[in-house]
Design a protein around this motif. Structure first.
Motif, PDB file in Angstrom:
ATOM      1  N   PHE A  70       0.806  -1.220   0.000  1.00  0.00           N
ATOM      2  CA  PHE A  70       0.000   0.000   0.000  1.00  0.00           C
ATOM      3  C   PHE A  70       0.838   1.270   0.000  1.00  0.00           C
ATOM      4  N   PHE A  71       1.801   1.363   0.889  1.00  0.00           N
ATOM      5  CA  PHE A  71       2.589   2.595   1.005  1.00  0.00           C
ATOM      6  C   PHE A  71       3.487   2.835  -0.203  1.00  0.00           C
ATOM      7  N   LYS A  72       3.815   1.778  -0.945  1.00  0.00           N
ATOM      8  CA  LYS A  72       4.660   1.919  -2.128  1.00  0.00           C
ATOM      9  C   LYS A  72       3.879   2.312  -3.369  1.00  0.00           C
ATOM     10  N   VAL A  73       2.649   1.801  -3.502  1.00  0.00           N
ATOM     11  CA  VAL A  73       1.936   2.000  -4.765  1.00  0.00           C
ATOM     12  C   VAL A  73       0.752   2.968  -4.690  1.00  0.00           C
ATOM     13  N   ARG A  74       0.391   3.432  -3.522  1.00  0.00           N
ATOM     14  CA  ARG A  74      -0.728   4.379  -3.412  1.00  0.00           C
ATOM     15  C   ARG A  74      -0.393   5.666  -4.159  1.00  0.00           C
ATOM     16  N   SER A  75      -1.421   6.374  -4.581  1.00  0.00           N
ATOM     17  CA  SER A  75      -1.203   7.645  -5.289  1.00  0.00           C
ATOM     18  C   SER A  75      -2.368   8.585  -5.028  1.00  0.00           C
ATOM     19  N   ASP A  76      -2.212   9.817  -5.470  1.00  0.00           N
ATOM     20  CA  ASP A  76      -3.268  10.835  -5.426  1.00  0.00           C
ATOM     21  C   ASP A  76      -3.785  11.115  -4.015  1.00  0.00           C
TER      22      ASP A  76
END
Length: 85
Positions: A70-76
């Protein structure tokens, strides 16, 4: 999300204060409620406020292992609410 905010507000103020962030995760809108203390895990919710996983926190500090990326690929990121009591 209004119900979730009201549920949090019905509790004693968290330390640090509660907040809810909106993200895009794996192509879907999700809402992240950071952990509030020590052994209490964070919560990741889908658009219908169903729990997806706990990205961090808890006894191990690593959440429930259900969304380790989650922390690596989350955005916006967008802060949508912070408890200002």
């Amino acid at each position: 999300m209004v119900n979730m905010i009201n549920q949090i507000k019905s509790q004693d103020k968290w330390s640090p204060p509660a907040s809810i962030y909106r993200y895009v995760y794996k192509g879907k809108v999700v809402y992240f409620i950071p952990q509030r203390c020590c052994d209490i895990p964070s919560v990741l919710l889908d658009e219908q406020c169903n729990t997806v996983c706990s990205p961090d926190g808890g006894i191990s500090g690593g959440g429930d292992g259900g969304c380790t990326d989650f922390f690596k690929v989350r955005s916006d990121e967008k802060l949508i609410w912070k408890d200002s009591r």
